[in-house]
Scaffold this active site. Structure first.
Site, PDB file in Angstrom:
ATOM      1  CB  SER A 132      -0.862  -0.014   1.272  1.00  0.00           C
ATOM      2  OG  SER A 132      -1.431   1.262   1.510  1.00  0.00           O
ATOM      3  CE1 TYR A 145      -4.139  -2.229   5.218  1.00  0.00           C
ATOM      4  CE2 TYR A 145      -3.569   0.028   4.629  1.00  0.00           C
ATOM      5  CZ  TYR A 145      -3.890  -1.268   4.256  1.00  0.00           C
ATOM      6  OH  TYR A 145      -3.945  -1.600   2.912  1.00  0.00           O
TER       7      TYR A 145
END
Ligand SMILES: NC(=O)c1ccc[n+]([C@@H]2O[C@H](COP(=O)([O-])OP(=O)(O)OC[C@H]3O[C@@H](n4cnc5c(N)ncnc54)[C@H](OP(=O)(O)O)[C@@H]3O)[C@@H](O)[C@H]2O)c1
Length: 217
Positions: A132, A145
């Site tokens: 990501s 995260y």
């Protein structure tokens, strides 16, 4: 076949029934993959004869090892992931951070640990880790995260260093916000899952080891 061909290859995709996972499966079928092992904790019936489903929780090392024993995989796409959207001061911060590390880091480690050695024995293979942009820069309300994805990025780099002279390519994908269940709560412009899947196919084919996918790239 060269290392980067998709046509005729066996590809395993984790999180294969999620948003990006489904787009990946579709793109791999179009690219001529011979067999796609679509792994999920709750697989759905396959809609193409080249798809084989597998029930898999990437946190379960024994199940991961059994799957690696059962299938010779040419291209492994570690796509599964969770995002609890938790900041560092939330009441649930520690529990959510563990949940994300379990799936996004230890799950990834389990997969690479089990599937890389047979690739080494064969002398070729491709591992794609769906990271990501949050692995590179912390995003609002996603601290843990992003920490789990940064840890996965460290793992990716370590693996690459170990495997680069063994015929195995380790690719890191860095998508920005993408329109899936994971970001359903976010009211911001998002990439389509197809854009991320197509960029992944291109990275595999073109030998790109690190690929950011954003609305401006
Ligand atoms: N959406 C975004 O904005 C975005 C941006 C950058 C990166 N990513 C990454 O892209 C990947 C795909 O996410 P997505 O956006 O497509 O979200 P999604 O639709 O929620 O798909 C994620 C999938 O991961 C699977 N999964 C979660 N925990 C698992 C576990 N322990 N074992 C096996 N599978 C597990 C889930 O499958 P089951 O519940 O069926 O098992 C789910 O379908 C993730 O790694 C995510 O972090 C997403």
């Amino acid at each position: 076949m060269g290392n980067r061909d998709i046509e005729g290859r066996t590809v395993l995709v984790t999180g294969a029934f999620g948003g990006i996972g489904q787009a990946l499966v579709h793109a791999l079928l179009e690219a001529g993959a011979r067999e796609i092992i679509a792994a999920s904790r709750q697989p759905q019936p396959p809609n193409d004869h080249r798809i084989v489903t597998a029930t898999l929780d990437v946190r379960d090392q024994a199940s991961v090892a059994a799957l690696a024993e059962a299938h010779a995989v040419d291209i492994l796409i570690n796509n599964s992931g969770v995002n609890t959207n938790t900041g560092p001061l939330a009441g649930s911060a520690a529990d959510h951070a563990r949940e994300e590390m379990d799936a996004n880091y230890f799950g990834l480690l389990n997969m690479c640990w089990a599937f890389a050695p047979p690739m080494v024995a064969r002398g070729n293979g491709v591992i794609v880790n769906m990271l990501s942009t949050g692995a590179l820069k912390v995003l609002p309300r996603m601290t843990s995260y992003c920490a789990s994805k940064a840890a996965a990025w460290s793992l990716t780099q370590g693996l690459r260093a170990e495997l680069e002279d063994k015929g195995i390519d380790v690719i890191a994908m860095f998508p920005g916000a993408t329109d899936t269940r994971l970001t359903a709560h976010l009211r911001i412009p998002k990439l389509s899952p197809k854009t991320v899947a197509d960029a992944t196919i291109t990275a595999i084919r073109d030998g790109v080891l690190e690929q950011r996918v954003t609305l401006t790239s």
